[in-house]
Design an enzyme around this catalytic site. Structure first.
Site, PDB file in Angstrom:
ATOM      1  N   CYS A   1       9.887 -21.488   9.328  1.00  0.00           N
ATOM      2  CA  CYS A   1      10.432 -20.284  11.045  1.00  0.00           C
ATOM      3  C   CYS A   1       9.766 -18.918  10.029  1.00  0.00           C
ATOM      4  O   CYS A   1       8.947 -18.710   9.787  1.00  0.00           O
ATOM      5  CB  CYS A   1      11.832 -20.500  10.972  1.00  0.00           C
ATOM      6  SG  CYS A   1      11.946 -19.411  12.577  1.00  0.00           S
ATOM      7  N   GLY A   2      10.894 -18.321  10.481  1.00  0.00           N
ATOM      8  CA  GLY A   2      10.348 -16.894   9.453  1.00  0.00           C
ATOM      9  C   GLY A   2      10.079 -16.401   8.115  1.00  0.00           C
ATOM     10  O   GLY A   2       9.652 -15.469   7.323  1.00  0.00           O
TER      11      GLY A   2
END
Length: 207
Positions: free
Chosen positions: A108-109
């Site tokens: 993800c991030g």
């Protein structure tokens, strides 16, 4: 391929706004396979708060983490990756791990953090969507792969790199298991059980 670490300790990065759901499969099942999971935060003993509001007290400070003491560094996603450069020290540590031949897994991030660090410019990788990483201004767009999770084997002397998007914690875990050699002969059954809800896989996993 990255060199194999002598240790069976996996380090999980923890920081404010950590996305709780993204690493649970990987850490729980690595622990079941005999790995010790240690949390690494900005400051040892200073709590961080996840997106769910759960407080985690890190086992050690990022500055005290050496690649040679670890089998793998896991970087969960967090909103802070999209809010500035507060987490840049974690992606700088990821560079040190990869340069030392120790694998890194980011979801993800955290993949955006790696992109900003330049670690995805020359390696196959994935994330939530391609334009999410494009927004970082990185130079690795041609290496983006539309897949649940991707492992980029390290060149000689460098570590393997696993990447995944936020909706694929199971695929992320499967790739981590493969990099570490965990659940040999069982990974397909494990994946089918937790990703596909295949009841037949339960018996295979536990046979």
């Amino acid at each position: 391929m990255g060199t194999e670490s002598d240790t069976k300790t996996v380090h999980l990065a923890v920081y404010d706004t950590l996305a709780d759901w993204e690493t649970g499969h990987a850490t729980a099942w690595l622990a079941r396979a005999g790995y010790t999971i240690r949390t690494v935060g900005p400051v040892a003993g200073e709590p961080v708060t996840t997106l769910a509001g759960i407080r985690i007290v890190p086992d050690l400070a990022l500055a005290d983490l050496a690649p040679g003491d670890s089998a793998l560094l896991i970087l969960p996603g967090a909103e802070k990756y999209d809010e500035g450069d507060d987490l840049a020290p974690f992606t700088a540590k990821a560079r040190a791990f990869l340069d030392a031949g120790v694998p890194v897994a980011a979801i993800c991030g955290a993949t955006a953090g790696l992109a900003k660090e330049g670690l995805l410019d020359d390696r196959p990788h994935t994330s939530a969507v391609s334009f999410y990483l494009d927004a970082t201004g990185y130079k690795g767009g041609e290496h983006y792969t539309d897949a649940d999770a991707v492992t980029a084997p390290g060149a000689a002397g460098t570590g393997d790199l696993v990447t995944a998007g936020p909706t694929e914690p199971v695929a992320f875990a499967r790739e981590i298991f493969a990099v570490l050699g965990a659940y040999e002969g069982k990974r397909d059954a494990w994946y089918r059980l937790f990703h596909d809800s295949d009841p037949a896989a339960f018996a295979e996993l536990n046979s």
